[in-house]
Scaffold this active site. Structure first.
Site, short mmCIF file in Angstrom:
data_model
loop_
_atom_site.label_atom_id
_atom_site.label_comp_id
_atom_site.label_asym_id
_atom_site.label_seq_id
_atom_site.Cartn_x
_atom_site.Cartn_y
_atom_site.Cartn_z
N TYR A 128 27.38 4.27 -29.92
CA TYR A 128 28.32 4.02 -28.81
C TYR A 128 27.71 3.02 -27.82
CZ TYR A 128 31.36 4.93 -24.79
OH TYR A 128 32.22 4.79 -23.73
N TYR A 129 26.43 3.17 -27.55
CA TYR A 129 25.73 2.24 -26.66
C TYR A 129 25.82 0.81 -27.21
CZ TYR A 129 21.55 -0.14 -24.80
OH TYR A 129 20.67 -1.04 -24.25
#
Length: 242
Positions: A128-129
């Site tokens: 997600y980062y």
């Protein structure tokens, strides 16, 4: 040069601060606590106390003031989704708009290598980062600012070598944070660098020469609108980890 650093208390941020001060630049930053502000003041740095996630665009623009450039080197580094969204996502979009309102056209983003650690199972939060960092790059590259995106490879705390490999596409390896900080400072001081994505790895070229090799003759037109910024959305794309 007058530079504002978001993430000035981080490892790269502090090294960048030292590098800029050694060049005679004025340095400002955003910190979360009064004691951090006092610590930076002892080094001759004027810091504003505030929380990027909670500040309004207007408050952030006021914090920027009349600087020549902004460097965004804050990041969750794969922490919780909530923190990643607040800082690397919404916080970065806020910084773009605040730069516009403050009349600051030069914004540099310390991003991530797109293909980093593809051989590993990184987990949902790190993936997600990566995705949020990629969307942040998209938003900046489609803005009307005089932007710069720097993608360092795996960051290590080894002593700086003073030599790098720098260009639009580089192999992913590792690079000392000290070399990253020196490279950012050199890029900020090179008028021929702008509206570019540059990947950064350990190499054999002296930092100043590597930056000069990527410079191009240009007349920046920061007032020209190229495309509307892209709003950040969840789970779009996959970037890389530095």
């Amino acid at each position: 040069m007058n530079v504002f650093v978001i993430g000035i208390t981080g490892k790269i941020g502090r090294l960048l601060m030292q590098e800029l001060l050694s060049r005679g630049d004025a340095v400002h930053g955003l910190v979360r606590r009064d004691e951090q502000r006092a610590d930076l003041a002892a080094h001759g740095v004027d810091a504003v106390v505030g929380d990027l996630a909670g500040m309004s665009v207007e408050e952030l623009a006021e914090a920027f003031g009349d600087v020549d450039a902004i460097v965004f080197t804050a990041g969750s580094n794969g922490g919780s989704r909530e923190f990643t969204k607040a800082v690397d996502g919404d916080g970065f979009v806020k910084a773009i708009e605040a730069a516009r309102r403050a009349g600051v056209v030069r914004l540099a983003h310390v991003s991530v290598f797109p293909e980093a650690w593809r051989e590993r199972d990184l987990g949902d939060e790190v993936e997600y980062y990566f995705a949020v960092k990629k969307e942040a790059d998209m938003a900046l590259s489609r803005s009307d600012l005089d932007w710069l995106i720097i993608r360092p490879s795996l960051l290590v705390d080894d002593p700086g070598l003073g030599t790098i490999s720098l260009g639009p596409a580089e192999f992913h390896g590792q690079v000392a944070r000290a070399d990253v900080a020196e490279t950012i400072a050199e890029l900020l001081h090179e008028p021929g660098i702008g509206r570019q994505i540059l990947e950064l790895n350990t190499g054999s070229t002296p930092i100043r020469d590597a930056v000069k090799a990527n410079a191009h003759r240009r007349q920046p037109d920061a007032g020209q609108v190229h495309a509307a910024p892209v709003p950040l959305r969840r789970n779009q794309g996959v970037g890389g980890k530095n």
